[in-house]
Design an enzyme around this catalytic site. Structure first.
Site, PDB file in Angstrom:
ATOM      1  N   ASP A 105      22.885  18.093 -17.858  1.00  0.00           N
ATOM      2  CA  ASP A 105      22.255  17.319 -16.791  1.00  0.00           C
ATOM      3  C   ASP A 105      23.213  16.399 -16.047  1.00  0.00           C
ATOM      4  O   ASP A 105      24.275  16.026 -16.538  1.00  0.00           O
ATOM      5  CB  ASP A 105      21.069  16.516 -17.331  1.00  0.00           C
ATOM      6  CG  ASP A 105      21.437  15.618 -18.511  1.00  0.00           C
ATOM      7  OD1 ASP A 105      22.430  15.895 -19.205  1.00  0.00           O
ATOM      8  OD2 ASP A 105      20.708  14.635 -18.758  1.00  0.00           O
ATOM      9  N   GLU A 108      20.236  14.899 -21.615  1.00  0.00           N
ATOM     10  CA  GLU A 108      20.931  13.895 -22.438  1.00  0.00           C
ATOM     11  C   GLU A 108      20.789  12.516 -21.822  1.00  0.00           C
ATOM     12  O   GLU A 108      20.655  11.513 -22.538  1.00  0.00           O
ATOM     13  CB  GLU A 108      22.403  14.271 -22.592  1.00  0.00           C
ATOM     14  CG  GLU A 108      23.177  13.356 -23.533  1.00  0.00           C
ATOM     15  CD  GLU A 108      23.629  12.047 -22.892  1.00  0.00           C
ATOM     16  OE1 GLU A 108      23.693  11.021 -23.611  1.00  0.00           O
ATOM     17  OE2 GLU A 108      23.917  12.033 -21.672  1.00  0.00           O
TER      18      GLU A 108
END
Length: 454
Positions: free
Chosen positions: A98, A165
Site C-alpha cells: 500500500d 500496512e
C-alpha cells in the site's frame, strides 16, 4: 509505517554510499533493469490501503512467472507465494503493497499523479511516500534470484505482499483469512524498511527496531447550540481541545524519560455541518496515538489518556458524553536475537562492516510482529521468529544537497518517510535491498550444494 525522525548512528561512513560493485551479490546486476522497471511502474501507480488490486497483480504475476505457487486475495489483496526446494527451514520474505494519501512533490519524471475518490467525495492524492514500492521490488528481485539458484539453498522460500500496512490492519486480515494454512507456515520471517540515511547501507538494532502503538478514537457528544450562549450547552469541541493541550503532560509527567513514550493528537474534527461560525458543534472526534517500546508503557499511556479525557469532559459546566474506542494496536518490532545476529553477520560479510550501522529504534510502528510469534493468538504458532532491519535510501546527490556541515545535520534535514518529498535513490536502494534480502535468506535457509552464494 508512520513517519519518524530517528536516524541510525551518524558514523564517519554515512556520507559515502557504496559503489554498486561492492554491494551486488553474484548475478544480481542482471536483475537491476527489470527490478527498476517494476519499481518505477509501482511508484507511478500507487494504491491506498485496501485498494491495492493492481499492485498485488503485478507482484503476484512476477512471482508466478518464476515458478512460485501463488495464492492471491488473502485478507483483501494480499499475495502469498511458496517455492519448495527440498528439506530445510521455511523462511518468509515480507513486503507491503500500500501507499499513502500524500501529494508527491519530488519533481522526478516518474512521480505519481494519481488521485482517487475520497470519503468526502473529493479527490485524494496517492504516493508511495514510505518506500513500499522499493520493498516490493527488492522482494521480487530476491525471489527471482533465489528461484534461479536452487543449488545454493534448501528448504521452503515464502514471499508475502501484505496489504494495508499503513492502517495496521493487513497482517491481521491475512492471518484471519488463513495465511498460514494456505502456505507452509514459516519458521522465520524477514523484512526490511527504507529510511532516509545513505543508500548502500543497512542498519540493525540491538533491541527494538520500531515501537508498538495504540490509536484511540475519542468522541465527545452534546446537544450543540448557539455560539452566543455557550453556557447553555455542552461544548464537545472545547472538551476535545482541552484534551489536546493536556496530552503533552502524559509523556512528560507520567513516564520515565528512558521509556521514550510519545503521545500525539493526530486529528480533530467536529460534526458542524457547513462549518457555521455561530453554531456550537454537537460532536467532536479526536484521534490519539501512543507509542512506546514496551507493552506496559503502552497500557499506562492508554489509561492516562482515558483519565484525561474523562476529566476534561467532567470539568465542563454542561458535561458532554464521551466514548473512547481503541482503533488499532500494534506490537513492538523486536527481532529474535539469534536470527537478527545471524542476518547482521551475513550483511557484514556481504557489504563490509562499514556499510552495516546501528539503529537506535524509531517510534514509527508496524504490524509486522503479528506474522511472528507475537501473533500466535491469531495463527497459533508461537515459535515463529523474525528479523527486521532498515535500508538506506538517500542517494549521493540528495545527500550532498542536504543542508548541514555534518552527518547529523544532514540526517535531520532530509525528507523523512511520509513526506511528499521522500525520494529513494533507485539504483542504490534496489541493489542494496535486493542483496540484503538474498543474503539474509541464504543465511537462514538450509545450505545447498553452492554453499552461501558468495
Amino acid at each position: 509505517m508512520s513517519d519518524h525522525r530517528h536516524r541510525p548512528d551518524a558514523g564517519p561512513n554515512l556520507g559515502r554510499p557504496a559503489p554498486a560493485a561492492d554491494i551486488a551479490a553474484p548475478g544480481l546486476a542482471a536483475l537491476l533493469t527489470p527490478t527498476a522497471e517494476l519499481y518505477l511502474d509501482l511508484h507511478r501507480h500507487p494504491e491506498l490501503s485496501g485498494a491495492e488490486r493492481r499492485t498485488a497483480g503485478r507482484f503476484a504475476d512476477w512471482l508466478a512467472s518464476d515458478g512460485f505457487r501463488v495464492v492471491r486475495e488473502v485478507g483483501g489483496h494480499g499475495v502469498a507465494a511458496e517455492l519448495r526446494n527440498g528439506d530445510g527451514p521455511a523462511v518468509l520474505l515480507r513486503a507491503e503493497l500500500d501507499a499513502l494519501p500524500v501529494a508527491e512533490d519530488t519533481g522526478v519524471p516518474y512521480a505519481s499523479t494519481v488521485t482517487v475518490p475520497g470519503p468526502d467525495g473529493g479527490r485524494v492524492p496517492v504516493m508511495h511516500a514510505c518506500g513500499h514500492d522499493a520493498h516490493l521490488a527488492c522482494a521480487a528481485a530476491a525471489a527471482r534470484w533465489l528461484a534461479s539458484r536452487r543449488d545454493r539453498w534448501r528448504g521452503t522460500l515464502l514471499v508475502v505482499g501484505q496489504p494495508a500496512e499503513e492502517t495496521l490492519s493487513g497482517a491481521r486480515a491475512m492471518l484471519e483469512d488463513g495465511l498460514y494454512e494456505r502456505i507452509t507456515p514459516p519458521d522465520e520471517v524477514l523484512a526490511q524498511h527504507t529510511a532516509p540515511f545513505p543508500a548502500g547501507m543497512v542498519a540493525h538494532a540491538d533491541g527494538p527496531v520500531l515501537a508498538g502503538s495504540v490509536t484511540l478514537e475519542v468522541v465527545f457528544e452534546g446537544d450543540g447550540g448557539h455560539a452566543a450562549t455557550p453556557h447553555l450547552t455542552a461544548d464537545p469541541l472545547l472538551a476535545a481541545a482541552g484534551v489536546v493541550t493536556r496530552l503533552a503532560s502524559v509523556a512528560a509527567r507520567e513516564a520515565d524519560p528512558a521509556e521514550r513514550l510519545v503521545v500525539t493528537a493526530s486529528s480533530l474534527r467536529t460534526g458542524n455541518a457547513g462549518h457555521a461560525g455561530n453554531v456550537i458543534a454537537s460532536r467532536a472526534e479526536l484521534h490519539v496515538t501512543a507509542r512506546a517500546f514496551t507493552e506496559t508503557a503502552l497500557d499506562r499511556a492508554v489509561a492516562a489518556v482515558q483519565r484525561v479525557v474523562r476529566a476534561e469532559a467532567s470539568a465542563a459546566a454542561v458535561t458532554p458524553r464521551v466514548t473512547v474506542t481503541p482503533v488499532t494496536r500494534s506490537g513492538v518490532t523486536l527481532p529474535d536475537p539469534e536470527v537478527a545476529a545471524a542476518v547482521r553477520d551475513a550483511h557484514r560479510a556481504r557489504f563490509g562492516a562499514g556499510r552495516v550501522t546501528g539503529w537506535p529504534g524509531a517510534t514509527a510502528t508496524e504490524d509486522f510482529p503479528l506474522l511472528t510469534g507475537a501473533g500466535a493468538h491469531l495463527h497459533g504458532r508461537p515459535g515463529i521468529r523474525g528479523a527486521y532491519w532498515m535500508l538506506g535510501s538517500t542517494g549521493p546527490a540528495q545527500w550532498s544537497a542536504a543542508p548541514g556541515t555534518g552527518a547529523a545535520q544532514k540526517l535531520r534535514a532530509l525528507p523523512a518517510n511520509h513526506s511528499p518529498r521522500y525520494l529513494p535513490s533507485v539504483r542504490l536502494t534496489l541493489e542494496t535491498g535486493t542483496a540484503a534480502l538474498v543474503t539474509g535468506a541464504l543465511a537462514r535457509l538450509g545450505r545447498g550444494r553452492g554453499g552461501s552464494g558468495s
